[in-house]
Design an enzyme around this catalytic site. Structure first.
Site, PDB file in Angstrom:
ATOM      1  N   GLN A  25       0.837  -1.202   0.000  1.00 29.84           N
ATOM      2  CA  GLN A  25       0.000   0.000   0.000  1.00 29.84           C
ATOM      3  C   GLN A  25       0.868   1.247   0.000  1.00 29.84           C
ATOM      4  O   GLN A  25       1.417   1.630   1.027  1.00 29.84           O
ATOM      5  CB  GLN A  25      -0.914   0.026   1.226  1.00 29.84           C
ATOM      6  CG  GLN A  25      -1.784   1.270   1.345  1.00 29.84           C
ATOM      7  CD  GLN A  25      -2.958   1.278   0.392  1.00 29.84           C
ATOM      8  OE1 GLN A  25      -3.489   0.216   0.059  1.00 29.84           O
ATOM      9  NE2 GLN A  25      -3.384   2.436  -0.047  1.00 29.84           N
ATOM     10  N   THR A 239       3.069   0.359   3.821  1.00 27.79           N
ATOM     11  CA  THR A 239       3.538   1.565   4.501  1.00 27.79           C
ATOM     12  C   THR A 239       2.505   2.679   4.508  1.00 27.79           C
ATOM     13  O   THR A 239       2.483   3.523   5.395  1.00 27.79           O
ATOM     14  CB  THR A 239       4.803   2.113   3.818  1.00 27.79           C
ATOM     15  OG1 THR A 239       4.475   2.466   2.455  1.00 27.79           O
ATOM     16  CG2 THR A 239       5.946   1.106   3.846  1.00 27.79           C
ATOM     17  N   ASN A 240       1.651   2.729   3.470  1.00 22.90           N
ATOM     18  CA  ASN A 240       0.752   3.857   3.212  1.00 22.90           C
ATOM     19  C   ASN A 240       1.520   5.153   2.960  1.00 22.90           C
ATOM     20  O   ASN A 240       0.973   6.246   3.107  1.00 22.90           O
ATOM     21  CB  ASN A 240      -0.255   4.065   4.348  1.00 22.90           C
ATOM     22  CG  ASN A 240      -1.521   4.759   3.872  1.00 22.90           C
ATOM     23  OD1 ASN A 240      -2.010   4.522   2.776  1.00 22.90           O
ATOM     24  ND2 ASN A 240      -2.059   5.635   4.694  1.00 22.90           N
ATOM     25  N   TRP A 241       2.767   5.050   2.578  1.00 24.83           N
ATOM     26  CA  TRP A 241       3.569   6.221   2.206  1.00 24.83           C
ATOM     27  C   TRP A 241       2.938   6.892   0.990  1.00 24.83           C
ATOM     28  O   TRP A 241       2.411   6.190   0.132  1.00 24.83           O
ATOM     29  CB  TRP A 241       4.999   5.747   1.875  1.00 24.83           C
ATOM     30  CG  TRP A 241       5.986   6.835   1.655  1.00 24.83           C
ATOM     31  CD1 TRP A 241       6.754   7.456   2.586  1.00 24.83           C
ATOM     32  CD2 TRP A 241       6.345   7.415   0.382  1.00 24.83           C
ATOM     33  NE1 TRP A 241       7.553   8.395   1.986  1.00 24.83           N
ATOM     34  CE2 TRP A 241       7.318   8.391   0.629  1.00 24.83           C
ATOM     35  CE3 TRP A 241       5.924   7.221  -0.936  1.00 24.83           C
ATOM     36  CZ2 TRP A 241       7.887   9.151  -0.373  1.00 24.83           C
ATOM     37  CZ3 TRP A 241       6.476   7.975  -1.936  1.00 24.83           C
ATOM     38  CH2 TRP A 241       7.459   8.933  -1.656  1.00 24.83           C
TER      39      TRP A 241
END
Length: 289
Positions: A25, A239-241
């Site tokens: 992600q 990570t949802n970075w």
């Protein structure tokens, strides 16, 4: 330190991530692809692009990545395709499609590395639950997966529809239980039954987006630990970075600390499976040589 600088500051987690780790992600933005009507704006300049994310990969020990279509671009997948081309064989994509997406467009997306479609039934999402069945039909026919995000507090209301999905699918962002959920809540019981059907995964990503208590996120930890203990072969991590929902520097998470925190909720011996073999199965990555 600004949020832009925080995007470019990192260290490895402890213990190190295993070889072959997949970040399932993240979002990436390249110049030349403006935000589309109906979605949020782009992140502030400098855009969090491929070079910045490669630094994150190096710090954290990530080898492969799933790039998810950002809400800013709505159903225009041009930026996603450019990002996949930039990242090469180490990347796969999750696109925004609908019932009217042509077969030619599906083929173009697949050739570029797209392996999934996104349902995002929250403000700014391009494709909501109203199109769930239509998108499932398209994804199943193509052998794609679905990434599904909605307010998990409403899971029981959507349960009959979710039970009928034929594609492989993952419930995003720790289920996004925006009104909270105890580990023994009826919604969690129902989610475990969904997972037991064999085509459902649960994603550890973006815990700060639904936690009502904030770090160390114990309100999300309880049910996340229960789900991981029940089905460690159905958990994936991301990570949802670059953490687009963070509005202040104080809100911006430390990526290594965040990884250490949520991966610590896994049962003993599950870490490598969650980071490597589970996402290989869900996103159809070949084993890393």
């Amino acid at each position: 330190m600004t949020m832009i600088e925080r995007r470019l500051t990192g260290r490895p987690p402890a213990p190190p991530l295993p070889r072959g780790t997949v970040d399932t992600q993240m979002h990436m933005y390249l110049p030349g692809f403006p935000a589309q009507p109906g979605g949020p704006g782009l992140p502030p300049d400098p855009l969090p692009g491929a070079d910045a994310y490669r630094q994150v990969m190096g710090w954290l020990g990530i080898d492969r990545v799933v790039i998810t279509q950002g809400n800013a671009h709505q159903r225009d997948n041009g930026n996603l395709l450019a990002c996949l081309a930039e990242m090469g064989e180490r990347a796969r994509g999750v696109a925004a499609i609908g019932a009217k997406t042509t077969e030619a467009e599906m083929a173009r997306l697949e050739a570029a590395g797209v392996v999934g479609a996104r349902i995002m039934d929250l403000p700014g999402g391009a494709v909501g639950l109203a199109e769930l069945e239509a998108v499932d039909d398209r994804a199943h026919a193509a052998g794609w997966m679905l990434a599904v995000q909605f307010d998990g507090s409403d899971l029981l209301a959507h349960l009959p529809r979710l039970e009928r999905l034929r594609s492989r699918w993952v419930l995003d962002h720790h289920g996004k239980f925006l009104r909270g959920a105890a580990a023994d809540a009826p919604e969690i019981d129902a989610l475990l039954r969904l997972i037991d059907r064999g085509n459902v995964w649960f994603k550890f990503a973006g815990v700060y987006e639904s936690s009502r208590d904030g770090a160390p996120y114990e309100d999300v930890a309880g049910f996340s630990r229960r789900i991981a203990a029940h089905a460690p072969d159905r958990i994936v991590w991301g990570t949802n970075w670059p953490h687009n929902m963070a509005r202040t520097t104080t809100d911006y998470p430390d990526d290594a600390d965040l990884a250490d925190r949520v991966l610590g909720w896994l049962p003993e011996g599950a870490r490598d499976r969650v980071l490597v073999s589970n996402p290989e199965e869900l996103f159809r990555f070949p084993p890393l040589r």
